[in-house]
Structure formats: C-alpha cells, structure tokens
Motif scaffolding. Structure first.
Motif, mmCIF file in Angstrom:
data_model
loop_
_atom_site.group_PDB
_atom_site.id
_atom_site.type_symbol
_atom_site.label_atom_id
_atom_site.label_comp_id
_atom_site.label_asym_id
_atom_site.label_seq_id
_atom_site.Cartn_x
_atom_site.Cartn_y
_atom_site.Cartn_z
ATOM 1 N N MET A 58 0.834 -1.206 0.000
ATOM 2 C CA MET A 58 0.000 0.000 0.000
ATOM 3 C C MET A 58 0.868 1.255 0.000
ATOM 4 O O MET A 58 0.554 2.242 -0.664
ATOM 5 C CB MET A 58 -0.933 -0.009 1.220
ATOM 6 N N VAL A 79 -5.681 3.828 -3.058
ATOM 7 C CA VAL A 79 -5.036 2.690 -2.395
ATOM 8 C C VAL A 79 -6.071 1.884 -1.612
ATOM 9 O O VAL A 79 -6.091 0.654 -1.658
ATOM 10 C CB VAL A 79 -3.903 3.183 -1.456
ATOM 11 N N THR A 120 -9.349 1.815 -2.128
ATOM 12 C CA THR A 120 -10.262 1.167 -3.075
ATOM 13 C C THR A 120 -9.664 -0.126 -3.607
ATOM 14 O O THR A 120 -10.367 -1.100 -3.842
ATOM 15 C CB THR A 120 -10.538 2.088 -4.280
ATOM 16 N N GLU A 121 -8.353 -0.112 -3.811
ATOM 17 C CA GLU A 121 -7.705 -1.279 -4.423
ATOM 18 C C GLU A 121 -7.270 -2.316 -3.403
ATOM 19 O O GLU A 121 -6.640 -3.303 -3.755
ATOM 20 C CB GLU A 121 -6.486 -0.818 -5.256
ATOM 21 N N PHE A 122 -7.610 -2.072 -2.133
ATOM 22 C CA PHE A 122 -7.143 -2.994 -1.094
ATOM 23 C C PHE A 122 -7.784 -4.370 -1.237
ATOM 24 O O PHE A 122 -7.092 -5.385 -1.249
ATOM 25 C CB PHE A 122 -7.438 -2.427 0.296
ATOM 26 N N GLY A 123 -9.116 -4.394 -1.395
ATOM 27 C CA GLY A 123 -9.800 -5.690 -1.537
ATOM 28 C C GLY A 123 -10.394 -6.145 -0.226
ATOM 29 O O GLY A 123 -10.888 -5.320 0.537
ATOM 30 N N ASN A 124 -10.284 -7.423 0.069
ATOM 31 C CA ASN A 124 -11.065 -8.014 1.139
ATOM 32 C C ASN A 124 -10.222 -9.071 1.862
ATOM 33 O O ASN A 124 -9.744 -10.013 1.239
ATOM 34 C CB ASN A 124 -12.274 -8.669 0.474
#
Lengths: 110, 355
Positions: B32, B53, B55-59
């Motif tokens: 990140m 960053v 938004t693109e982290f995910g789950n």
C-alpha cells in the motif's frame, strides 16, 4: 470491466507467467498486471497477495528476503520447477476453457 | 499515510495476531505504501492517492484461509480459495481449512452488496403489501354502511358480497407480493437468519450505507407518524360534525379514508427502512462474533405488524361495540405509542453502542 469472479481462476496464471520472466515482489507484480490489463481489470491487493501465498503454500513459488534499490526490505517471489509445470497445465487448461466457451457464444453476437 | 496504516489496523483487528497474520499485514502495508508513493508520483493529491489505495485494497476474507486463520472460515465458504485444480494440489494445501471449530461462513462484501440491492429493490413491494392488508377492509366497511344507511341503491347482501370480493382480491395481491419478495430474498436466507460470521469490512460498509440513508428515513418516519396521527381526522370529523343520519351512512367512507391514510404512512416509511435493516442484519452479533438475530430491524418489523393489528382492533371494537363515536381515539394513541416506541428503541440502541 472484467468482474473479479470471472477472472479469479486465472490470477495464478498471471502471477506465474510474470514470475517465469524474473523474480519479483508483490507491488511490482501488481504494477505489471496493471500495465497489461489497463482499465479492463484492476487486481485488488488482497487478491494478489492471497494468490502469491497460495502458490507458495503449494510449492509453486518460493520466497526470499531482498531489498529494493532504496534499501527497503521486500519479499521476493521466485517460480519453482513445479510452478513452471503448473503454468504449462494452466495455459493448456485456458486454451481448452476458451475453446469450450467460444463454442457456446458462437452466433450469440449478431 | 497514517490513514492507510489506520485502515489496515482496523481491517486486521478482527483477526487473531499470529505470526503469519503479522507478516501479511507488514507485506500488505509495504504494497500500500508503494502504491501510495506511486500515485503521488503520478500527480495525484494525497487524498486521491489514499482513496485509490484503499479502493484497491480488496477483502481480507479471501486471504484468511491462506494464513491458517481458518477458524473464521467454514468449509465451502464462497471466499475459500477455489483456484488450483485438485489434481495438482498437495492434500495439506487442499484441505487446510476443514476439521476445525465449525463456524458459519463469513459474509462477503459481494454477498452483502447483493443482499442490500435486493432489499432496496423489494422493500417498496413489502410496503405496498402491508398497505394493502391495511386498506383491504375499506371497500367492505364503506359499502356495508352506505347500503345499510340507504345512501346508495344497493342491497345489504350485494354490498357485503362486493366488499368481501374486494377484500379478498386485495389481500391475495398483497400475499403474492410478499411471496415474490421472499423468493428474491431466498438466496440470502442465512444472512437474515444470522448464520454467518461478521466481517469488519462489511460491518463498516453497512454502517456507512445506513448512515447515508438515515436522513431520508428520519424524514419519512416523521411524515408517516404525522399521517398516522391525522388518520383519526376523517372518522372524528364525521362523527362530530355531521348530523347523525349522515354519519350512519357515511361513517364507513370515513373509516376507509382513515385506512388509506394509515396505508399511505406505511408506503412512505417502509421503503426507506431497508438500509437500516440491512445494517442491523449484518452487524448484530453475539459475544462470539457470530451474528445473532436479536433486535433485528425492530422499528420496521413493528411497523409491518403493528398497523394491521391496530386496524383489526379498530374495526373489531367499532363493529362489535358499535363504538364509531369513540373508537377513533385508537389512531392518535397508536400513532403516539408508535413514535415513542421507535424513538425509545433507537435510544436504547445508541446507549448500547456507547457501552
């Protein structure tokens, strides 16, 4: 825009094919994937990290501690012989998948 | 950068802190950080970079099985790793997350979003169905009193017949609407039943969703309570202002007007209740971190049962006791009671949240 579900089965293939060229670390892999997919697919960081850890758990890649040009510590991943073999299988499987799906969509698009 | 660190801490806080988890946190943090620096270098503002960053982290749910925190993940969960084919997978790798404490599969963000979407789309259908149950006796009441008072040229029997036919058609339509909504919600039955493990990302998302819709819901509730209080006015005006002969024939029409006002209140309020109800479904848990179905969407549930019940009591009292002159008091009492219940319940909620 490709959904995460549609591409999930092929994240491993993407990672292995990139690692086939040279060892790399997670952020660089994400960058390389983004460079290829453009706006059509953005890989989530957790998806990529999960894929790398899954491949490591299956002995398809190994990791080693390295450092970036600026000296920042990074974990590098390297493809194994098993990984190369698995990549070949996945590529063959993709060709089969594509061919099967293509047979269904033939004539769907006017 | 602090925002990113705090975000990551929050995301990981729900998981046990074993060494692999800490390693994952460190590596994701590095990713990140790199992404953030990259976006700044590409000319984005600090806020935009942080936003991208995150938004693109995910789950984290999808990562859990890889990190041996399988207690959080049940076998067959949709987020368990489905990727490599079984022939190439060593047994230890394939079956690592079975045979531990059986916990329900965690709710995924995707599942939560689809659930919220279906609730949002189908809540108006529930509102109309409940409203239909409330207005269903309107034609019967109006026609029977009109014909018995001699205001229309229709015998008592045909009036009852037509009224009953209307009642049945309206009730059946309402029931069909509820059944169709239930079918659409069927894939999410485990969420409604509380058979899932909470996920921090989903919690946060659901609360934000509820907060976003909250002002509209509050306004709708005020309008609805206003309508419910005023619902007494047709019956009240008729019995106080009209001469007794007119009242005898037309009281049924006034009752129909009252029912329509109560139903309108329900149609105004229930469709705005979905986000609150979704958030309550997804974030209520018992001590183990598993969802429990206590206190679920109480205000919405009460609205759906309470008003038809009030209608039934009102009609029974009015007809059986022949009490049209006084039975209207049930509406302002019921409305004030409902308002008190709704605000009391949310006060209790806030108090518990603050504990």
């Amino acid at each position: 825009m490709i959904s995460a579900d549609a591409i999930r089965g092929y994240v491993d293939l993407m990672v292995l094919s990139l690692l086939r060229q040279r060892p790399s670390y997670a952020y660089e892999l994400a960058q390389q994937i983004h460079a290829v997919t453009g706006t059509e697919y953005t890989i989530k960081q957790t998806t990529l990290y999960t894929a790398v850890k899954r491949l490591e758990g299956a002995n398809l890649v190994t990791s080693y501690a390295g450092a970036s040009a600026s000296g920042k510590p990074r974990t590098y991943y390297q493809i194994t012989a098993n990984g190369l073999e698995h990549l070949e299988q996945k590529v063959a499987e993709w060709h089969d998948t594509k061919s099967v799906v293509d047979r269904f969509i033939e004539g769907v698009e006017a | 950068m602090n925002v990113i660190t705090a975000y990551l801490e929050t995301m990981f806080s729900a998981y046990p802190h074993n060494p692999r988890m800490l390693e994952a946190k460190a590596e994701l943090h590095a990713m990140m950080e790199d992404a953030y620096t990259g976006y700044l270098a590409a000319g984005l503002s600090e806020n935009e970079a942080v936003g991208r960053v995150i938004t693109e982290f995910g789950n984290l749910d999808e990562l859990a099985p890889q990190l041996g925190i399988s207690a959080e993940i049940a076998p067959g969960s949709s987020s368990a790793a489905p990727v490599l084919s079984a022939t190439t997978v060593p047994p230890a790798y394939a079956g690592s997350d079975t045979a531990r404490r059986p916990a329900p599969a965690p709710v995924t963000r995707d599942e939560a979003e689809r659930y919220a979407d279906v609730r949002r789309r189908t809540e108006p259908r529930l509102a109309f169905a409940v409203a239909m149950f409330v207005v269903s006796p309107a034609a019967l009441v109006a026609l029977v009193t009109l014909s018995s008072g001699g205001a229309i040229g229709l015998g008592q029997d045909p009036a009852v017949l037509i009224g009953l036919a209307c009642l049945l058609v309206v009730v059946v339509t309402g029931v069909l609407m509820v059944v169709r909504r239930d079918q659409e919600l069927a894939p999410f039955r485990r969420l409604a039943a509380g058979e899932f493990t909470r996920a921090p990302g989903v919690d946060r998302w659901a609360d934000e969703l509820a907060a976003e819709v909250a002002p509209r819901r509050a306004t709708a509730l005020q309008v609805a309570i206003g309508l419910w209080i005023l619902a007494a006015s047709p019956v009240l005006a008729m019995s106080l202002l009209a001469p007794p002969a007119v009242t005898n024939s037309w009281i049924g029409v006034a009752v129909a007007g009252t029912l329509v006002m109560v139903a309108t209140g329900l149609v105004v309020f229930i469709p705005t209740n979905w986000a609150q109800s979704v958030a309550e479904t997804l974030t209520k848990t018992d001590g183990d971190g598993h969802a429990s179905d206590e206190r679920r969407s109480i205000v919405g549930v009460i609205a759906a049962f309470y008003w038809p019940l009030v209608v039934a009591i009102f009609l029974a009292w009015s007809f059986v006791g022949s009490a049209w002159g006084i039975s209207w008091v049930i509406w302002p009492i019921a409305a004030v009671l409902f308002g008190a219940l709704a605000s009391g319940l949310s006060a209790v909620e806030r108090y518990r949240a603050a504990q």
